[in-house]
Design an enzyme around this catalytic site. Structure first.
Site, PDB file in Angstrom:
ATOM      1  N   ILE A 162     -22.293  11.337  -4.851  1.00  0.00           N
ATOM      2  CA  ILE A 162     -21.193  12.037  -4.184  1.00  0.00           C
ATOM      3  C   ILE A 162     -21.467  13.541  -4.157  1.00  0.00           C
ATOM      4  O   ILE A 162     -21.327  14.209  -3.132  1.00  0.00           O
ATOM      5  CB  ILE A 162     -19.854  11.737  -4.864  1.00  0.00           C
ATOM      6  N   GLY A 178     -24.567  15.759 -10.316  1.00  0.00           N
ATOM      7  CA  GLY A 178     -25.626  15.569  -9.325  1.00  0.00           C
ATOM      8  C   GLY A 178     -25.844  14.117  -8.973  1.00  0.00           C
ATOM      9  O   GLY A 178     -26.979  13.706  -8.701  1.00  0.00           O
ATOM     10  N   GLY A 179     -24.768  13.311  -8.976  1.00  0.00           N
ATOM     11  CA  GLY A 179     -24.862  11.940  -8.500  1.00  0.00           C
ATOM     12  C   GLY A 179     -24.776  11.901  -6.987  1.00  0.00           C
ATOM     13  O   GLY A 179     -24.869  12.933  -6.311  1.00  0.00           O
ATOM     14  N   LYS A 199     -19.260  10.563   5.778  1.00  0.00           N
ATOM     15  CA  LYS A 199     -20.372  10.362   6.707  1.00  0.00           C
ATOM     16  C   LYS A 199     -20.166  11.161   7.987  1.00  0.00           C
ATOM     17  O   LYS A 199     -21.134  11.604   8.617  1.00  0.00           O
ATOM     18  CB  LYS A 199     -20.552   8.870   7.019  1.00  0.00           C
ATOM     19  N   HIS A 223     -42.049  -2.742  17.543  1.00  0.00           N
ATOM     20  CA  HIS A 223     -42.796  -1.487  17.518  1.00  0.00           C
ATOM     21  C   HIS A 223     -42.355  -0.623  18.695  1.00  0.00           C
ATOM     22  O   HIS A 223     -42.169  -1.131  19.794  1.00  0.00           O
ATOM     23  CB  HIS A 223     -44.290  -1.776  17.629  1.00  0.00           C
ATOM     24  N   GLU A 271       0.846  -1.197   0.000  1.00  0.00           N
ATOM     25  CA  GLU A 271       0.000   0.000   0.000  1.00  0.00           C
ATOM     26  C   GLU A 271       0.874   1.236   0.000  1.00  0.00           C
ATOM     27  O   GLU A 271       1.791   1.358   0.800  1.00  0.00           O
ATOM     28  CB  GLU A 271      -0.926   0.002   1.213  1.00  0.00           C
ATOM     29  N   THR A 327      -9.615   4.439  -0.390  1.00  0.00           N
ATOM     30  CA  THR A 327     -10.478   5.604  -0.577  1.00  0.00           C
ATOM     31  C   THR A 327     -11.587   5.640   0.453  1.00  0.00           C
ATOM     32  O   THR A 327     -11.865   6.686   1.056  1.00  0.00           O
ATOM     33  CB  THR A 327     -11.073   5.588  -1.994  1.00  0.00           C
ATOM     34  N   GLU A 371     -26.213  19.486 -13.176  1.00  0.00           N
ATOM     35  CA  GLU A 371     -26.324  18.089 -13.603  1.00  0.00           C
ATOM     36  C   GLU A 371     -26.731  18.023 -15.073  1.00  0.00           C
ATOM     37  O   GLU A 371     -27.704  18.660 -15.485  1.00  0.00           O
ATOM     38  CB  GLU A 371     -27.355  17.349 -12.740  1.00  0.00           C
TER      39      GLU A 371
END
Length: 465
Positions: free
Chosen positions: A187, A184-185, A52, A444, A35, A42, A206
């Site tokens: 990512i 506009g995907g 995130k 529930h 590496e 990535t 987009e």
């Protein structure tokens, strides 16, 4: 430097590569992994995990700002809110660092030898690695190529200066006042939405007629509505042409043929990713390709004996969990186990606001394959847990064969629905029928009840709508 000889050589320590190496080590194979950067690839370093983290920070900040308006339905109000983006990025980097260390520790635990540097093929069995202490030669019986992918650069908008990739966007310590996103995907919308919540003025350009063009309109509409609420300007059917002479505006041709200049502090280009196959000698090997990707069979074998390929370098879907599953399988094959790639569905998640999940076939895809289908859809506006979380937008949808009720696909859009992805994948992998989903007692109050209710709807006897 003494030559290294091993049973298995893995090139690339991303999700596919490190999982392959760990499993191989567990099975007793003499394994080496190479590496050039930090372990995790990535996904861990400049993709899934840091994005995130930024998205979560933006959600928290956005929710706090909403409380300042006094319009919060729960009666919560705050007086002021600010964000120290540099501190946010440091927090994100801390998470990445912890996970980097975890991957390295797992490789060491599995007795995998880690070589740090950039690998280059001499031939199909031999690579040389430029390390900090000199050239290292490695010979292996079997090689796994797991070199991943990288952002696509547009000729008219090369990366550099104010034009940035997703990698740079995740490391910004100053919030851009004006952010233009080309693409506009998933990512582009994930990051664009996050920066809008943090306070940037965001415009998305987009070329297709819909953002998130890989998803059907029913799933995308709640996302489009939320973009509008956040003040994100969306130009669909629009083409990014060129930078202005001053480098701080983008010329765009809109769907009606008009020309516009979009001023920006940062221009984020997210038009896709391409396999990383150049600069490592891979291009000199006699490997069959499908377009730019390495062609593999159902065991991830390439056209050269003893060379496997996994992950993004083999094409879509470019998902970390797909790469991990391929890596584990290849390690077991090399160890002599009988394995083959036979996945009914690989769930895909778009971490926009609200989130989107897909697994298996959409209604249109099922019909295109000749199936007569049943479709059951249950809205979160009828779900108690969604109501208590002020997040009633979206739904769960189940697609099944009309003759046998075999589940062909499942989709959802809504806040937090990413956590339903395991349910979707499990149902498809185990060959569930509508009756199986409808007959499974779901706790529930949870959002997961929408899965059971969607199945009941498809069977013709929904209980709560």
């Amino acid at each position: 430097m003494k030559e290294i000889v091993c049973k298995l050589l893995v090139i690339g320590a991303g999700p596919g590569g490190y999982v392959c190496a760990i499993r191989a080590g567990q099975l007793g194979l003499d394994t080496v992994i190479v590496e050039a950067d930090r372990p995790g690839g990535t996904c861990l370093n400049v993709g899934c995990i840091p994005s995130k983290a930024l998205i979560h920070a933006a959600e928290e900040f956005g929710a706090t700002k909403q409380m300042m308006t006094g319009k919060n339905a729960m009666g919560i109000r705050v007086e002021a809110t600010t964000i120290d983006l540099a501190r946010t990025i440091a927090w994100k980097d801390g998470i990445v660092g912890r996970l980097n260390g975890g991957v390295s520790a797992l490789l060491q635990k599995a007795r995998v030898k880690i070589v740090h540097g950039r690998a280059s093929f001499r031939d199909g069995k031999t690579v040389e690695v430029e390390t900090e202490v000199g050239l290292q030669v490695i010979r292996a019986e079997t090689v796994v190529i797991a070199t991943g992918s990288e952002p696509v650069e547009l000729a008219a908008l090369p990366f550099g200066g104010r034009v940035i990739s997703s990698t740079v966007a995740l490391s910004l310590t100053d919030l851009p006042k004006k952010l233009v996103v080309v693409g506009g995907g998933y990512i582009g919308l994930e990051l664009g939405t996050a920066f809008a919540k943090l306070g940037s003025e965001v415009t998305v350009v987009e070329a297709m007629q819909q953002v998130l063009p890989q998803y059907d309109g029913d799933l995308v509409r709640p996302v489009q509505r939320r973009l509008g609420e956040l003040g994100v300007r969306v130009l669909t059917g629009a083409k990014a042409k060129a930078l202005s002479d001053s480098g701080d505006a983008l010329a765009v041709e809109t769907a009606d043929g008009q020309q516009q200049q979009l001023a920006f502090d940062r221009l984020l280009v997210t038009v896709g990713r391409r396999p990383r196959t150049t600069g490592s000698g891979i291009e000199d090997l006699d490997l069959d390709r499908t377009g730019p990707y390495l062609r593999v069979d159902d065991r991830c074998r390439t056209s050269m004996r003893g060379i496997y390929a996994i992950g993004d370098v083999t094409g879509e879907p470019m998902l970390a969990h797909r790469a991990m599953a391929q890596g584990e399988m290849v390690a077991e094959i090399v160890a002599g186990k009988k394995r083959a790639w036979d996945k009914r569905a690989i769930p895909a998640i778009c971490f926009t606001d609200p989130e989107i999940i897909t697994a298996g076939l959409s209604p249109d895809e099922a019909r295109a394959q000749g199936y007569a289908i049943r479709v059951g859809q249950f809205p979160f506006s009828a779900n108690g847990r969604a109501m208590t979380m002020l997040s009633e937008e979206g739904f769960v949808r189940v697609v099944a064969r009309a003759d046998t009720n075999l589940v062909l696909g499942m989709q959802a859009v809504g806040v937090g629905v990413s956590e339903l992805s395991a349910d979707f994948a499990l149902a498809l992998e185990m060959g569930a029928r509508l009756e199986d989903l409808a007959g499974t007692i779901h706790a529930h109050p949870t959002r997961s009840e929408a899965v059971q209710e969607a199945a009941l709807k498809a069977l013709g006897h929904a209980l709560h709508i």
